[in-house]
Design an enzyme around this catalytic site. Structure first.
Site, PDB file in Angstrom:
ATOM      1  N   VAL A   1      32.749  31.990  29.301  1.00  0.00           N
ATOM      2  CA  VAL A   1      31.602  32.828  28.930  1.00  0.00           C
ATOM      3  C   VAL A   1      31.985  34.266  29.291  1.00  0.00           C
ATOM      4  O   VAL A   1      32.500  34.520  30.386  1.00  0.00           O
ATOM      5  CB  VAL A   1      30.323  32.392  29.674  1.00  0.00           C
ATOM      6  CG1 VAL A   1      29.147  33.303  29.313  1.00  0.00           C
ATOM      7  CG2 VAL A   1      29.989  30.941  29.334  1.00  0.00           C
TER       8      VAL A   1
ATOM      9  N   LEU B   1      33.425  36.175  32.616  1.00  0.00           N
ATOM     10  CA  LEU B   1      32.560  36.140  33.795  1.00  0.00           C
ATOM     11  C   LEU B   1      33.290  35.446  34.940  1.00  0.00           C
ATOM     12  O   LEU B   1      33.973  34.447  34.747  1.00  0.00           O
ATOM     13  CB  LEU B   1      31.250  35.411  33.486  1.00  0.00           C
ATOM     14  CG  LEU B   1      30.333  36.069  32.451  1.00  0.00           C
ATOM     15  CD1 LEU B   1      28.973  35.382  32.432  1.00  0.00           C
ATOM     16  CD2 LEU B   1      30.167  37.565  32.695  1.00  0.00           C
TER      17      LEU B   1
ATOM     18  N   HIS C   1      28.856  29.491  35.020  1.00  0.00           N
ATOM     19  CA  HIS C   1      28.492  28.250  35.728  1.00  0.00           C
ATOM     20  C   HIS C   1      27.253  27.622  35.086  1.00  0.00           C
ATOM     21  O   HIS C   1      27.176  26.401  34.936  1.00  0.00           O
ATOM     22  CB  HIS C   1      28.132  28.551  37.189  1.00  0.00           C
ATOM     23  CG  HIS C   1      29.250  29.114  38.007  1.00  0.00           C
ATOM     24  ND1 HIS C   1      29.251  30.399  38.479  1.00  0.00           N
ATOM     25  CD2 HIS C   1      30.389  28.548  38.448  1.00  0.00           C
ATOM     26  CE1 HIS C   1      30.355  30.600  39.180  1.00  0.00           C
ATOM     27  NE2 HIS C   1      31.062  29.509  39.180  1.00  0.00           N
TER      28      HIS C   1
ATOM     29  N   HIS D   1      27.101  32.454  38.016  1.00  0.00           N
ATOM     30  CA  HIS D   1      26.846  33.378  36.907  1.00  0.00           C
ATOM     31  C   HIS D   1      26.633  32.541  35.648  1.00  0.00           C
ATOM     32  O   HIS D   1      26.640  31.296  35.709  1.00  0.00           O
ATOM     33  CB  HIS D   1      28.000  34.377  36.752  1.00  0.00           C
ATOM     34  CG  HIS D   1      29.351  33.719  36.704  1.00  0.00           C
ATOM     35  ND1 HIS D   1      29.735  32.888  35.675  1.00  0.00           N
ATOM     36  CD2 HIS D   1      30.393  33.749  37.573  1.00  0.00           C
ATOM     37  CE1 HIS D   1      30.957  32.455  35.900  1.00  0.00           C
ATOM     38  NE2 HIS D   1      31.382  32.948  37.061  1.00  0.00           N
TER      39      HIS D   1
ATOM     40  N   ARG E   1      34.105  36.863  41.127  1.00  0.00           N
ATOM     41  CA  ARG E   1      34.816  37.997  41.728  1.00  0.00           C
ATOM     42  C   ARG E   1      34.434  39.332  41.089  1.00  0.00           C
ATOM     43  O   ARG E   1      34.646  40.385  41.695  1.00  0.00           O
ATOM     44  CB  ARG E   1      36.322  37.795  41.623  1.00  0.00           C
ATOM     45  CG  ARG E   1      36.845  36.677  42.519  1.00  0.00           C
ATOM     46  CD  ARG E   1      38.360  36.619  42.487  1.00  0.00           C
ATOM     47  NE  ARG E   1      38.885  35.859  43.601  1.00  0.00           N
ATOM     48  CZ  ARG E   1      39.110  34.549  43.587  1.00  0.00           C
ATOM     49  NH1 ARG E   1      38.849  33.856  42.495  1.00  0.00           N
ATOM     50  NH2 ARG E   1      39.576  33.932  44.652  1.00  0.00           N
TER      51      ARG E   1
ATOM     52  N   ALA F   1      28.015  31.687  44.102  1.00  0.00           N
ATOM     53  CA  ALA F   1      28.006  33.001  43.437  1.00  0.00           C
ATOM     54  C   ALA F   1      27.906  32.758  41.923  1.00  0.00           C
ATOM     55  O   ALA F   1      28.717  33.242  41.130  1.00  0.00           O
ATOM     56  CB  ALA F   1      29.235  33.822  43.796  1.00  0.00           C
TER      57      ALA F   1
END
Ligand code: PAF
Length: 293
Positions: free
Chosen positions: A177, A185, A37, A34, A188, A32
């Protein structure tokens, strides 16, 4: 980017790269992905010849079955995002059986580091994180491993794990971030309703104000103010909180940034500095954030 589902295959690819003298960076994730990552992956790609990114929702670090079931899984989109990062990237997407062919018996202990904040709230969580991270270390044999500062306690736990198992891996802490409105961010966040997403930045805003208050208020007063400001938000702003929407702060602790032990006075943090760590429930989603004092 090359994607692997088999551990033996990614190990062989890593072994070949190392035989060619290449350095390895590891970015462990639960998918997941964003921008947070991606910032870790980009940094790892700048600092290493090869980056191993793992996408694995690790069941043994969830102490809440519902949280595990609801954890977003977006592997195809994740692989596309990784594809967009420049560099030699190996993505590992193992099944649970591939990662854990045998029942997991290992248990890790972290003493006082796990007796605070997330520890008591999520029994077994950090041991589960340590098991998977050690496995990923064994698979990727990285020179450096990258973790976000949002999971501040996890970072301290991983540093401690490295000391316990004596692996020569450099742990690189990367800054949080945030969205333009300040919300940290998190995978979840995608589970928040529009109304919840709209008020979620209040967490960061409240922590920022707490950092200003720290100039002239005691530790206890700042803690109390943060908890009560969030807990009463729906009473003060009923128009922004339809259908019983409210913040339910689980904890806000101000700790020494290295030992993670709660401080009573600002001076107690010494050269390590003080960090405020919060966990808040909003709309059935558990959000965490930090502020440095
Ligand atoms: O921070 C996370 O996403 C997870 O705890 C980690 C480090 C990938 C281990 O599953």
């Amino acid at each position: 980017m090359q994607a692997f589902t088999k551990i033996s295959e990614i190990k062989a690819a890593v072994a070949k790269a190392k035989a060619d003298g290449k350095t390895i960076g590891l970015v462990p994730t639960m998918g997941a992905l964003h921008e947070g990552h991606l910032s870790l992956i980009r940094r790892a790609a700048q600092e290493n010849d090869v980056v191993v990114v793992s996408l694995f929702v690790n069941p043994i670090q969830f102490n809440n079955k519902e949280d595990l079931a609801k954890y977003p899984r977006t592997v195809d989109a994740d692989l596309k995002l990784i594809e967009g990062v420049e560099g030699t990237i190996f993505a590992l997407v193992p099944s649970i059986e591939e990662m854990y062919p045998e029942p997991v018996k290992d248990v890790y202990h972290f003493g006082p580091l796990e007796e605070v904040m997330e520890g008591p709230q999520r029994p077994g969580h950090f041991s589960g994180v340590a098991v998977v991270v050690r496995r990923l270390f064994d698979i990727a044999t990285p020179d450096r491993a990258y973790f976000g500062e949002k999971d501040f306690q996890q970072l301290a736990i991983i540093r401690n794990l490295i000391e316990q198992i004596k692996y020569p891996i450099q742990i690189v802490a990367c800054p949080i971030v945030r969205a333009d409105d300040g919300l940290a961010l998190s995978s979840r966040n995608m589970r928040l309703s529009p109304a919840a997403r709209a008020i979620a930045p209040t967490i960061h805003n409240t922590l920022e104000q707490a950092a200003e208050m720290a100039e002239y208020e005691d530790v206890d007063d700042v803690k109390e103010w943060v908890m009560s400001t969030l807990a009463s938000f729906h009473e003060v702003n009923p128009d922004q909180c339809p259908d019983g929407l409210k913040f339910e702060p689980e904890y806000f602790e101000i700790v020494n940034a290295r030992t993670l032990q709660p401080i009573e006075n600002w001076e107690d943090a010494g050269n390590d500095g003080a960090v405020g760590c919060i966990a808040v429930w909003l709309d059935g989603v558990r959000l965490i954030d930090i502020v440095k004092f």
